[in-house]
Write an enzyme that holds these catalytic residues in place. Structure first.
Site, PDB file in Angstrom:
ATOM      1  N   ASP A 148      13.649  22.038 -21.246  1.00 38.59           N
ATOM      2  CA  ASP A 148      13.464  21.560 -22.630  1.00 38.59           C
ATOM      3  C   ASP A 148      12.571  22.468 -23.472  1.00 38.59           C
ATOM      4  O   ASP A 148      12.208  22.110 -24.596  1.00 38.59           O
ATOM      5  CB  ASP A 148      12.948  20.112 -22.646  1.00 38.59           C
ATOM      6  CG  ASP A 148      11.665  19.928 -21.854  1.00 38.59           C
ATOM      7  OD1 ASP A 148      11.252  20.869 -21.159  1.00 38.59           O
ATOM      8  OD2 ASP A 148      11.086  18.832 -21.927  1.00 38.59           O
ATOM      9  N   GLU A 233       1.306  28.010 -11.405  1.00 39.53           N
ATOM     10  CA  GLU A 233       1.464  29.377 -11.940  1.00 39.53           C
ATOM     11  C   GLU A 233       0.571  30.352 -11.186  1.00 39.53           C
ATOM     12  O   GLU A 233       1.002  31.422 -10.764  1.00 39.53           O
ATOM     13  CB  GLU A 233       1.124  29.407 -13.439  1.00 39.53           C
ATOM     14  CG  GLU A 233       2.080  28.608 -14.323  1.00 39.53           C
ATOM     15  CD  GLU A 233       1.736  27.128 -14.430  1.00 39.53           C
ATOM     16  OE1 GLU A 233       0.802  26.661 -13.721  1.00 39.53           O
ATOM     17  OE2 GLU A 233       2.389  26.434 -15.236  1.00 39.53           O
TER      18      GLU A 233
END
Ligand SMILES: *[C@@H]1O[C@H](CO)[C@@H](O)[C@H](O)[C@H]1NC(C)=O
Ligand SMILES: *[C@@H]1O[C@H](CO)[C@@H](O)[C@H](O)[C@H]1NC(C)=O
Length: 286
Positions: A148, A233
């Site tokens: 998204d 990350e």
């Protein structure tokens, strides 16, 4: 008449200039275009997108897939969080005309970790290593893409410049207008993040991409359920790079080419609670 003669002279000179400009300008321009096409090698971008069933899933995947149609040499790896491939995603991928790989793996719920996409991204990395080990062209770029987010085509041009790991700003994320690496003299010296700034790499998943070949050199590199939220990350990047080796892209991290947009949570009225329920629509894929 002298008047007419002057006009003719102007006309002749004008035409001569036009012919000279045409000859000398056009030829090199055509040659340039030709050699550029021959010399341009575009490494494949492997976009890794975990996805899960929800009402806005098809809308989000449709929007993203139609952006990706405009990206050259792109291979989309879509991994469903499900027990099996769903017809909705399978049909959407087949009809997209994109180059894609459709995978699935169900998340194992854990009390300790609410991170989403861990198993799905790891499944994609397993596929990628197997694929690259057999491929003739082992070059490429790996980009982890939420289904998204909003991606400018410019971000794909940027990541093809990557040697090892490239980074860039991400718009509307971490409680900020823009979360970004801080760059001095073309080197990353820090980050402006305010959410968990003590993370080794306080950047969003959308803010970096990694040279695909390096996943063959680092077979252990993967995401982990054992790290606290916001550290995925850092978890993957630690295998490949250090802060000082990061390659700042998007004009030394001064441009925003990707936004961490979120699709609003959908709210649907339960038809059973209505006095006058509408005609049933269960047979329509939304
Ligand atoms: C990635 O790394 C490999 C191995 O170091 C190198 O050969 C390649 O040129 C790099 N770039 C890309 C886009 O693959
Ligand atoms: C980034 O900064 C370095 C050092 O100041 C400079 O040499 C380089 O041209 C800059 N790159 C871009 C794309 O602006």
């Amino acid at each position: 008449m002298p008047f007419v003669n002057i006009k003719k002279q102007y006309l002749a000179v004008g035409m001569l200039v036009f012919v000279v400009l045409f000859l000398f300008n056009n030829r090199p321009a055509i040659q340039c275009q030709f050699t550029q096409e021959v010399n341009t090698y575009l490494p494949t971008i492997y976009g890794i997108t975990p996805t899960y069933k929800r009402l806005a899933q098809k809308a989000d995947l449709t929007r993203l897939s139609q952006t990706l149609l405009l990206v050259k040499n792109f291979h989309w790896i879509v991994i469903e969080d499900s027990e099996e491939k769903t017809p909705l995603v399978a049909n959407l991928l087949r009809e997209s005309t994109l180059k894609y790989t459709h995978l699935f793996i169900k998340t194992h719920k854990s009390k300790h970790s609410t991170a989403s996409g861990v198993e799905q991204r790891n499944e994609a990395l397993n596929w990628l290593r197997h694929h690259l080990s057999q491929a003739e062209d082992k070059k490429g770029v790996v980009y982890f893409m939420d289904d998204d987010n909003t991606y400018s085509l410019k971000i794909f041009d940027e990541m093809r410049k990557i040697r090892e790991v490239g980074v860039w700003p991400v718009g509307i994320v971490g409680g900020m207008r823009v979360e970004m690496p801080l760059v001095v003299d073309g080197k990353v010296v820090g980050f402006n993040a305010v959410w968990k700034p003590f993370r080794p790499f306080p950047i969003d998943m959308a803010g970096f991409a990694i040279n695909a070949t390096l996943f063959l050199f680092h077979p252990d590199a993967k995401f982990s359920r054992k790290v606290q939220s916001g550290f995925q990350e850092s978890e993957i990047l630690k295998y490949f790079t250090t802060k000082f080796k990061l390659e700042p892209l998007a004009e030394n991290c001064t441009k925003v080419y990707v936004w961490h947009t979120r699709t609003q949570k959908t709210s649907i009225i339960n038809p059973k609670k209505l006095k006058n329920p509408p005609v049933p629509d269960d047979h329509i894929e939304v």
